[in-house]
Design a protein around this motif. Structure first.
Motif, mmCIF file in Angstrom:
data_model
loop_
_atom_site.group_PDB
_atom_site.id
_atom_site.type_symbol
_atom_site.label_atom_id
_atom_site.label_comp_id
_atom_site.label_asym_id
_atom_site.label_seq_id
_atom_site.Cartn_x
_atom_site.Cartn_y
_atom_site.Cartn_z
ATOM 1 N N LEU A 48 0.820 -1.208 0.000
ATOM 2 C CA LEU A 48 0.000 0.000 0.000
ATOM 3 C C LEU A 48 0.857 1.263 0.000
ATOM 4 O O LEU A 48 0.547 2.235 -0.709
ATOM 5 N N ILE A 49 1.952 1.289 0.791
ATOM 6 C CA ILE A 49 2.792 2.503 0.770
ATOM 7 C C ILE A 49 3.542 2.598 -0.553
ATOM 8 O O ILE A 49 3.838 3.701 -1.035
ATOM 9 N N TRP A 50 3.835 1.442 -1.177
ATOM 10 C CA TRP A 50 4.445 1.469 -2.524
ATOM 11 C C TRP A 50 3.493 2.112 -3.529
ATOM 12 O O TRP A 50 3.911 2.873 -4.403
ATOM 13 N N GLN A 51 2.182 1.850 -3.375
ATOM 14 C CA GLN A 51 1.198 2.460 -4.273
ATOM 15 C C GLN A 51 1.135 3.975 -4.103
ATOM 16 O O GLN A 51 0.698 4.688 -4.999
ATOM 17 N N HIS A 52 1.559 4.468 -2.938
ATOM 18 C CA HIS A 52 1.570 5.916 -2.706
ATOM 19 C C HIS A 52 2.893 6.566 -3.115
ATOM 20 O O HIS A 52 3.166 7.716 -2.762
ATOM 21 N N ARG A 83 12.453 0.110 -0.711
ATOM 22 C CA ARG A 83 13.833 -0.253 -0.403
ATOM 23 C C ARG A 83 14.379 0.576 0.741
ATOM 24 O O ARG A 83 15.195 0.105 1.537
ATOM 25 N N ASN A 84 13.919 1.820 0.824
ATOM 26 C CA ASN A 84 14.415 2.714 1.867
ATOM 27 C C ASN A 84 13.725 2.482 3.209
ATOM 28 O O ASN A 84 14.144 3.046 4.222
ATOM 29 N N GLU A 85 12.684 1.683 3.225
ATOM 30 C CA GLU A 85 11.920 1.443 4.444
ATOM 31 C C GLU A 85 12.289 0.127 5.124
ATOM 32 O O GLU A 85 11.929 -0.092 6.281
ATOM 33 N N LEU A 86 12.977 -0.756 4.410
ATOM 34 C CA LEU A 86 13.259 -2.089 4.912
ATOM 35 C C LEU A 86 14.733 -2.435 4.795
ATOM 36 O O LEU A 86 15.457 -1.859 3.959
ATOM 37 N N ASP A 100 5.001 -6.260 -8.419
ATOM 38 C CA ASP A 100 6.460 -6.116 -8.349
ATOM 39 C C ASP A 100 6.793 -4.757 -7.755
ATOM 40 O O ASP A 100 6.704 -3.723 -8.425
ATOM 41 N N ILE A 101 7.168 -4.770 -6.448
ATOM 42 C CA ILE A 101 7.482 -3.497 -5.805
ATOM 43 C C ILE A 101 8.881 -3.009 -6.160
ATOM 44 O O ILE A 101 9.308 -1.944 -5.705
ATOM 45 N N GLY A 102 9.573 -3.783 -6.994
ATOM 46 C CA GLY A 102 10.872 -3.321 -7.496
ATOM 47 C C GLY A 102 10.717 -2.309 -8.614
ATOM 48 O O GLY A 102 11.665 -1.608 -8.963
#
Length: 372
Positions: free
Chosen positions: A294-298, A303-306, A324-326
């Motif tokens: 969900l935060i990737w959709q925003h 990568r910076n969060e984990l 694919d969140i990459g």
């Protein structure tokens, strides 16, 4: 249904009577009698009234003395036979068919009215059961609620999505679609369980009926024809009209269904997809991965969060369901939440071999009593 007997002399039937006198002339006017409520088996009710000249019965003959009326009486004669059995118990003459119809004298300035020498239908309901498929009832009802029917009759969709009315409160006619399984659960099953001493066989039958409606996705179509419409089209004369004469007034839903294609969509959240495919074993893990999607959709770079290891764990989980969140999120390629979409096929509902069909003679021998 009602019938007038101008010769009078019939017994008064009701819960109380009001005698009326014309004050200027002292003339005795016909008495006013309110209705008597009769209760039969399975909490079924009819009302009956007679003021000495007019006999009237109201209620659902298909439901009388039965646990349910998923499939009801098929003919007008069967319905009248149920009413006539009740009239006989109170010493009242039966409803008879009209053999003669003629115009009666009317006041100046008023249009002439037809009257018959038999029973008059003042309101009638017609129903048909549609099979739309398990779980598709709301989609079908919501789809139909997007259309006006007849002459601009606007839909009223109830908030729960299980009922839609057209012409509610009309003195002409009202049409309704509703989820039959939900209606049975709300009224019939609740009522049966509230009664003391309800047999296990009866509860089992009702539960089987509800399961059958859920399995087949039963949507009930109901047309309530009111007195204004019935008189406008001369449909009130029992014996002079047939079931087929009502058909032209029962086609609005059928015409609407022929002009609309309704699809049923099944949606799943990201967490539900992860669980159903076995990508994760717990709701906690599914919700954690969903939160990063969900935060990737925003527009956040996950990568910076984990940490690196956690990033690849969540990335692998999401790739299993096509996300694919990459890659940078693209609104034109929304992540999949639509599980399935299919066109709803409407079929007539078949009668199961275990269903208890109405038997007029059986209904007419069961006892009943005055309720009020």
């Amino acid at each position: 249904m009602q019938q007038d007997h101008p010769q009078g002399g019939l017994p008064l039937v009701g819960t109380h009577v009001i005698e009326r006198i014309e004050l200027e002339t002292g003339e005795h006017l016909p008495p006013s009698v309110n209705q008597k409520i009769l209760e039969g088996s399975y909490s079924t009710k009819l009302t009956i009234r007679c003021n000495g000249t007019r006999v009237r019965v109201e209620g659902n003959p298909s439901r009388w003395q039965r646990m349910d009326n998923l499939f009801g009486l098929q003919t007008l004669d069967d319905c009248v036979a149920v009413f006539n059995s009740v009239l006989m118990r109170y010493g009242l003459p039966p409803f008879t068919k009209n053999t003669d119809v003629q115009y009666r004298q009317s006041p100046n300035g008023k249009s002439a009215q037809l009257v018959g020498n038999g029973a008059e239908i003042t309101a009638i309901d017609w129903t048909i059961n549609h099979e739309v498929g398990q779980g598709k009832e709301q989609s079908f009802i919501r789809g139909m609620s997007s259309m006006q029917i007849g002459r601009g009759r606007k839909p009223k969709l109830y908030p729960d999505g299980h009922t839609c009315n057209w012409g509610e409160g009309s003195t002409w006619m009202m049409t309704k679609l509703y989820n039959k399984a939900v209606e049975l659960k709300r009224h019939l099953l609740k009522e049966q369980r509230r009664k003391d001493g309800v047999s296990d066989d009866r509860l089992s039958y009702i539960e089987s009926l509800i399961n059958y409606c859920e399995k087949h996705g039963v949507v009930r179509e109901e047309h309530s024809l009111r007195q204004a419409l019935i008189k406008r089209h001369n449909l009130q004369f029992y014996g002079r009209v047939t079931e087929a004469d009502f058909n032209p007034h029962l086609q609005d839903i059928e015409k609407a269904m022929n002009t609309i294609q309704i699809s049923h969509d099944e949606h799943q959240s990201i967490a539900d997809q992860l669980l159903s495919l076995g990508v994760v074993k717990s709701r906690q893990a599914a919700n954690a991965t969903q939160s990063y999607a969900l935060i990737w959709q925003h527009g956040v770079d996950v990568r910076n969060e984990l940490s690196s290891s956690n990033y690849y764990v969540h990335k692998a989980r999401l790739k299993a369901i096509g996300i694919d969140i990459g890659q940078q999120f693209d609104v034109s390629r929304m992540c999949p939440t639509l599980r399935r979409s299919e066109t709803i096929e409407v079929k007539p509902l078949q009668i199961p071999n275990w269903y208890h069909m109405p038997v007029v003679s059986q209904s007419n021998v069961l006892p009943f009593q005055a309720y009020a």
